[in-house]
Scaffold this active site. Sequence first.
Site, PDB file in Angstrom:
ATOM      1  N   ASP A 265      15.032  82.868  43.400  1.00 10.24           N
ATOM      2  CA  ASP A 265      16.195  83.564  42.880  1.00 10.24           C
ATOM      3  C   ASP A 265      16.652  84.466  44.020  1.00 10.24           C
ATOM      4  O   ASP A 265      15.885  84.746  44.952  1.00 10.24           O
ATOM      5  CB  ASP A 265      15.800  84.371  41.623  1.00 10.24           C
ATOM      6  CG  ASP A 265      17.033  84.701  40.788  1.00 10.24           C
ATOM      7  OD1 ASP A 265      16.887  84.913  39.571  1.00 10.24           O
ATOM      8  OD2 ASP A 265      18.141  84.706  41.372  1.00 10.24           O
TER       9      ASP A 265
HETATM   10  C1  GLC Z   1      21.111  85.741  40.171  1.00  3.24           C
HETATM   11  C2  GLC Z   1      20.474  85.002  39.004  1.00  3.24           C
HETATM   12  C3  GLC Z   1      20.330  83.521  39.234  1.00  3.24           C
HETATM   13  C4  GLC Z   1      21.527  83.059  40.044  1.00  3.24           C
HETATM   14  C5  GLC Z   1      21.380  83.658  41.421  1.00  3.24           C
HETATM   15  C6  GLC Z   1      22.600  83.370  42.303  1.00  3.24           C
HETATM   16  O1  GLC Z   1      20.459  86.950  40.390  1.00  3.24           O
HETATM   17  O2  GLC Z   1      19.221  85.516  38.539  1.00  3.24           O
HETATM   18  O3  GLC Z   1      20.263  82.866  37.961  1.00  3.24           O
HETATM   19  O4  GLC Z   1      21.570  81.648  40.118  1.00  3.24           O
HETATM   20  O5  GLC Z   1      21.146  85.057  41.406  1.00  3.24           O
HETATM   21  O6  GLC Z   1      23.721  83.978  41.775  1.00  3.24           O
END
Ligand code: GLC
Length: 740
Positions: A265
């Site tokens: 993430d």
């Molecule tokens: C965010 C989310 C994740 C997302 C990523 C990119 O913090 O937790 O689900 O795909 O970052 O935006």
Amino acid sequence: MKKQTLILFALAVCCMVNPARAQQPVYLDESRDLEERVQDALSRMTLEEKVKLCHAQSKFSSGGVPRLGITELWMSDGPHGVREEIQWNSWGNAGWTNDSCTAFPALTCLAATWDPEMSALYGRAIGEEARYRRKDVLLGPGVNIYRTPLNGRNFEYMGEDPHLASVLVVPYIQEMQKNGVAACVKHYALNNQELWRGHIDVELSDRALYEIYLPAFKASVHEGGAWSIMGAYNKVRGQHACHNELLLQKILKQDWGFDGCVITDWGGAHDTREAALYGLDIEMGSYTNGLTSESEFNYDDYYLARPYLDMLKNGEVPLSTIDDKASRILRLIFRTAMNSQRPWGSFATEEHAEVARRIGEEGTVLLKNAAPDKKTSPLLPIDGSKYDRILVVGENATRSLTQGGGSSELKVKEEISPLAGLQAVYGDKIVYAKGYMSGRSMYSNIEEIPASVMDSLRADAVAQAREADLVIYVGGLNKNHQQDCEAGDRITYGLPFGQNELIEEVLQVNKNMVMVLISGNAVEMPWIKKVPAIVQSWYLGSQGGHSIANILSGEVNPSGKLPFSFPVKLSDNGAHAFDYMSYPGDSIRQIYKEDILVGYRWHDTKKIPALFPFGHGLSYTTFAYGKSQADKVTLAGADDRIVVTVPVRNTGNVTGKEVVQLYIGEEKSAVLRPVKELKGFHKIELQPGEEKVVSFTIEPEDLMYFDEDLHDWKADPGKFKAYIGSSSTDIRSTLSFVLQ
Ligand code: GLC
């Protein structure tokens, strides 16, 4: 003929056959085996080039190998549609004018359809949009289990039951990946709340881990064939999920044989050595430590960038780690960005709008449909000819619900509001009162709306309700911070923004109320006895207004079933039945004290009735279940099967769909087991008077639990019960059988 001559002859032949192929290196030759191509590319790369594959080069892309013509990987959110283009180096949008997409319904709605065909339609359509937008990895779907009704991101996931989520996530992945776009199933694992999501350390039993929280991810890998998985922000048993030896090396890659990529993430990596050794492949995110500005932390400072290269060079971590990572990343690139056979996709089309509308209709759940008083008929479906003035009340009838909510937000080509959808059906019979206000979107705290404003909105709605023949209330939650929104949890189980008071005051002047709740979470319903008709709808995206209007008007007969329980009060939910360590934790650690008893497993086993149970959903018609039959009453061995059949008939006068559900429970068990667990379901359509026989196959693995001493699945011989019903509590017939 001598050997040399033979070889020369063979070479000559292959040159004649396809001169291009003769010069083309193996890794570019798509007729060659994927693994051959991966190893050939790997053999040509320097250590620096391999490390460059393992981390972001921009906000939503990771590096390729320019020297070899190996392309970058382009990623995009999100699970409900393709997010607008984001800037190279910040969260800001790029301001393009060609990226307004189709917003499909939230995944709670897909789960509520209980229909794998809807999941296939969804995956194909969103895959076509992602492909058209030239994205190689779509950051979704999300399958974290619904443990608490306060989790800000439940709307992005598929409910409280591992079997339902496992069955419904697979077609979405399969169909999306046919477009050459990789799914990135998230957030692996145990990201079941947003509060302290970046570091909260989750403790739980192996049984809860394997029986509740892992199955949907395992199905994504084994049945779905997912090409990538996203590591969660939180910790699990002391180690960050993005470089967690148990979750990634042992379970995902070793036990499950996952051959794809683990992607963090954004900002989820925290340690180079752990990232090197424990199964992380691509580090994404901005300002790795999430705190400093870009200039202090550029992409070469990422944990899997120069620090990793240094450790490789001075032998602190084995070179085998980089070859494993680079192989997986090359495999992902060859499956997507460098797959010349993939289709071209399509974007924001009528077909995709139709898919969005259909899923919205199939997933909307009719919770209650009574007559406002004895002498009248149920309020739904709404026959316009019976009314002169229909008042629509509520901010969710007009507010955009595709914006906000966090990374799943979308810039849409169109968003039909519930009010617009209702006006399209009932014309100028419809009048509107906002009723309540909720303030701005997630990027600011809920500003205090002056009481005077709330009072006047409420007074106006009440005054108009007095003059109306029917009231359609459209409320619920929204995508504001501390609502259904990433990076925060809800702070109350009740409806926000003064809605309960508004509902009570409107009911005092007009009891003919149809309520439409739009949310991704259960809410408290103190007015439940006074509201004759209640529909649970979801964030339905671009065609939401048409989906809702088609359900309320009877154009479409509702057939959705709840993918999670609605507890009467918050403390009736398992996660909230213990102390703060269970939820939300002490800000450092958290313990899943309800263990395997999540959702209906808790309500059934603790005998705490839910307001609306898992699997509940009414129809405008009625269904009668006949007696269920089994072809035998003993399961004799591992590959033995019991076939259970049950006749179901439509006893009403409109065509409808019913989801016939099969639950199984062990009568007396040596270990704690839920009363029953969902093990099968079929959604069938029946004309008035039509009867179909639904059949289920029960296998020994349906009876298993995870034995912690054995550290493996097993089923104990003994008596079991099969429950067949229209919900987890509306059981229409049961059957007993024995496992030998
Ligand atoms: C965010 C989310 C994740 C997302 C990523 C990119 O913090 O937790 O689900 O795909 O970052 O935006």
